[in-house]
Design a protein around this motif. Sequence first.
Motif, PDB file in Angstrom:
ATOM      1  N   THR A  43       4.848  -2.891   1.711  1.00  0.00           N
ATOM      2  CA  THR A  43       4.838  -4.052   0.822  1.00  0.00           C
ATOM      3  C   THR A  43       3.673  -3.977  -0.154  1.00  0.00           C
ATOM      4  O   THR A  43       3.840  -4.178  -1.365  1.00  0.00           O
ATOM      5  N   LEU A  44       2.480  -3.681   0.351  1.00  0.00           N
ATOM      6  CA  LEU A  44       1.303  -3.620  -0.507  1.00  0.00           C
ATOM      7  C   LEU A  44       1.414  -2.497  -1.530  1.00  0.00           C
ATOM      8  O   LEU A  44       0.977  -2.646  -2.679  1.00  0.00           O
ATOM      9  N   LYS A  45       2.004  -1.388  -1.145  1.00  0.00           N
ATOM     10  CA  LYS A  45       2.172  -0.278  -2.094  1.00  0.00           C
ATOM     11  C   LYS A  45       3.146  -0.641  -3.207  1.00  0.00           C
ATOM     12  O   LYS A  45       2.963  -0.222  -4.356  1.00  0.00           O
ATOM     13  N   MET A  46       4.158  -1.437  -2.900  1.00  0.00           N
ATOM     14  CA  MET A  46       5.062  -1.906  -3.962  1.00  0.00           C
ATOM     15  C   MET A  46       4.370  -2.946  -4.828  1.00  0.00           C
ATOM     16  O   MET A  46       4.556  -2.982  -6.051  1.00  0.00           O
ATOM     17  N   MET A  47       3.563  -3.795  -4.218  1.00  0.00           N
ATOM     18  CA  MET A  47       2.844  -4.819  -4.969  1.00  0.00           C
ATOM     19  C   MET A  47       1.884  -4.220  -5.984  1.00  0.00           C
ATOM     20  O   MET A  47       1.618  -4.809  -7.031  1.00  0.00           O
ATOM     21  N   THR A  48       1.337  -3.050  -5.661  1.00  0.00           N
ATOM     22  CA  THR A  48       0.327  -2.441  -6.514  1.00  0.00           C
ATOM     23  C   THR A  48       0.878  -1.316  -7.392  1.00  0.00           C
ATOM     24  O   THR A  48       0.122  -0.649  -8.088  1.00  0.00           O
ATOM     25  N   GLY A  49       2.185  -1.100  -7.350  1.00  0.00           N
ATOM     26  CA  GLY A  49       2.801  -0.108  -8.220  1.00  0.00           C
ATOM     27  C   GLY A  49       2.747   1.311  -7.706  1.00  0.00           C
ATOM     28  O   GLY A  49       3.148   2.243  -8.415  1.00  0.00           O
ATOM     29  N   SER A  64       5.054  -9.223 -14.960  1.00  0.00           N
ATOM     30  CA  SER A  64       5.952  -8.486 -14.078  1.00  0.00           C
ATOM     31  C   SER A  64       5.448  -7.062 -13.845  1.00  0.00           C
ATOM     32  O   SER A  64       5.159  -6.340 -14.800  1.00  0.00           O
ATOM     33  N   MET A  65       5.393  -6.661 -12.576  1.00  0.00           N
ATOM     34  CA  MET A  65       5.014  -5.286 -12.268  1.00  0.00           C
ATOM     35  C   MET A  65       6.073  -4.300 -12.751  1.00  0.00           C
ATOM     36  O   MET A  65       5.742  -3.189 -13.184  1.00  0.00           O
ATOM     37  N   ARG A  66       7.329  -4.686 -12.737  1.00  0.00           N
ATOM     38  CA  ARG A  66       8.398  -3.800 -13.205  1.00  0.00           C
ATOM     39  C   ARG A  66       8.379  -3.641 -14.724  1.00  0.00           C
ATOM     40  O   ARG A  66       8.510  -2.541 -15.248  1.00  0.00           O
ATOM     41  N   GLU A  67       8.219  -4.760 -15.433  1.00  0.00           N
ATOM     42  CA  GLU A  67       8.368  -4.749 -16.886  1.00  0.00           C
ATOM     43  C   GLU A  67       7.090  -4.388 -17.625  1.00  0.00           C
ATOM     44  O   GLU A  67       7.143  -3.828 -18.723  1.00  0.00           O
ATOM     45  N   ASP A  68       5.945  -4.706 -17.026  1.00  0.00           N
ATOM     46  CA  ASP A  68       4.671  -4.421 -17.698  1.00  0.00           C
ATOM     47  C   ASP A  68       3.641  -3.987 -16.656  1.00  0.00           C
ATOM     48  O   ASP A  68       2.669  -4.695 -16.387  1.00  0.00           O
ATOM     49  N   PRO A  69       3.867  -2.806 -16.039  1.00  0.00           N
ATOM     50  CA  PRO A  69       3.006  -2.390 -14.928  1.00  0.00           C
ATOM     51  C   PRO A  69       1.539  -2.222 -15.303  1.00  0.00           C
ATOM     52  O   PRO A  69       0.658  -2.524 -14.488  1.00  0.00           O
ATOM     53  N   GLU A  70       1.245  -1.757 -16.514  1.00  0.00           N
ATOM     54  CA  GLU A  70      -0.153  -1.555 -16.893  1.00  0.00           C
ATOM     55  C   GLU A  70      -0.900  -2.893 -16.948  1.00  0.00           C
ATOM     56  O   GLU A  70      -2.016  -3.013 -16.439  1.00  0.00           O
ATOM     57  N   LYS A  71      -0.272  -3.887 -17.548  1.00  0.00           N
ATOM     58  CA  LYS A  71      -0.917  -5.201 -17.634  1.00  0.00           C
ATOM     59  C   LYS A  71      -1.013  -5.850 -16.254  1.00  0.00           C
ATOM     60  O   LYS A  71      -2.011  -6.505 -15.934  1.00  0.00           O
ATOM     61  N   ALA A  72       0.015  -5.657 -15.417  1.00  0.00           N
ATOM     62  CA  ALA A  72      -0.012  -6.220 -14.064  1.00  0.00           C
ATOM     63  C   ALA A  72      -1.125  -5.587 -13.236  1.00  0.00           C
ATOM     64  O   ALA A  72      -1.868  -6.280 -12.526  1.00  0.00           O
ATOM     65  N   LYS A  73      -1.266  -4.266 -13.325  1.00  0.00           N
ATOM     66  CA  LYS A  73      -2.291  -3.568 -12.538  1.00  0.00           C
ATOM     67  C   LYS A  73      -3.693  -3.957 -12.978  1.00  0.00           C
ATOM     68  O   LYS A  73      -4.636  -3.907 -12.181  1.00  0.00           O
ATOM     69  N   ALA A  74      -3.844  -4.367 -14.230  1.00  0.00           N
ATOM     70  CA  ALA A  74      -5.152  -4.813 -14.713  1.00  0.00           C
ATOM     71  C   ALA A  74      -5.580  -6.117 -14.050  1.00  0.00           C
ATOM     72  O   ALA A  74      -6.757  -6.466 -14.064  1.00  0.00           O
ATOM     73  N   LYS A  75      -4.618  -6.821 -13.450  1.00  0.00           N
ATOM     74  CA  LYS A  75      -4.897  -8.104 -12.807  1.00  0.00           C
ATOM     75  C   LYS A  75      -5.317  -7.964 -11.342  1.00  0.00           C
ATOM     76  O   LYS A  75      -5.714  -8.938 -10.717  1.00  0.00           O
ATOM     77  N   ILE A  76      -5.192  -6.747 -10.793  1.00  0.00           N
ATOM     78  CA  ILE A  76      -5.409  -6.595  -9.352  1.00  0.00           C
ATOM     79  C   ILE A  76      -6.518  -5.593  -9.040  1.00  0.00           C
ATOM     80  O   ILE A  76      -6.815  -4.693  -9.820  1.00  0.00           O
ATOM     81  N   GLY A  77      -7.112  -5.790  -7.876  1.00  0.00           N
ATOM     82  CA  GLY A  77      -8.013  -4.814  -7.282  1.00  0.00           C
ATOM     83  C   GLY A  77      -7.470  -4.475  -5.910  1.00  0.00           C
ATOM     84  O   GLY A  77      -7.177  -5.381  -5.117  1.00  0.00           O
ATOM     85  N   PHE A  78      -7.273  -3.193  -5.619  1.00  0.00           N
ATOM     86  CA  PHE A  78      -6.607  -2.775  -4.382  1.00  0.00           C
ATOM     87  C   PHE A  78      -7.507  -1.851  -3.574  1.00  0.00           C
ATOM     88  O   PHE A  78      -8.059  -0.887  -4.093  1.00  0.00           O
ATOM     89  N   VAL A  79      -7.627  -2.153  -2.274  1.00  0.00           N
ATOM     90  CA  VAL A  79      -8.348  -1.289  -1.342  1.00  0.00           C
ATOM     91  C   VAL A  79      -7.343  -0.799  -0.308  1.00  0.00           C
ATOM     92  O   VAL A  79      -6.834  -1.595   0.495  1.00  0.00           O
TER      93      VAL A  79
END
Length: 240
Positions: A43-49, A64-79
């Motif tokens: 689930t977390l791997k799908m959430m983070t692209g 949307s992670m599907r439609e604008d993954p670059e902008k979506a990923k800019a909103k998250i920090g993943f460990v």
Amino acid sequence: MIRIQGLTKRFGDFVAVDNLDLEVPNGAIYGLLGSNGAGKSTTLKMMTGILLPDSGNVYYADISMREDPEKAKAKIGFVPDSPDMFLGMKGRDYLAFIASIFKGDRTTALERTKALSEKLNIAKNLDEYIVTYSHGMRQKIFLLGALLHDPDAFILDEPLTGLDPESAYVIKTIMMEHVMKGKCVLISTHVLDVAEKLCTHIGIIDKGKLLFSGTLSELRAMRQEENSSLETLFLELTRK
């Protein structure tokens, strides 16, 4: 805010995540709970692209992670759950690399590197190679990297595994400070006593299906067990 709609992932005939719906409001520490193999990391791997879902979508606010993954990923920090990455880099070089990816202001990145490395007690190790770090130190450097751009959503996969009590306390404090700024945190864990004390909201996943999402009080009310521990409630749900 994180919003997941109909998230599904199959590996051949095996359904790892099955039509998952949940929301993580701002100001919340959301614990995604499940046994090993329940579908948390997928689930977390799908959430983070990292993984592309077979169906469904993830939204950060309305992005949307599907439609604008670059902008979506800019909103998250993943460990991630394994801190064994970028071992050939020095800590400071890794952080500079992360800052360049997010195109942040250099002065701000340096200021946050200084403040967070001191809080995490790794400032003196930044000019050492990550391969020489202990497990706890590696966890801290990737935590620092995930926070460097001050993300809206902070996502951690089993963040406290293998940490000494002092390091675990610091990381829990950082999570609480993050949500106090009106942002949100999602962690996956199977350590139920930590989740009970730390998380404002919980989701229980088993065999890829979400069995419950809400507060612990709501779970107790649903089960009509006002004084039961999270561990007891979790076992009752997953054993059924």
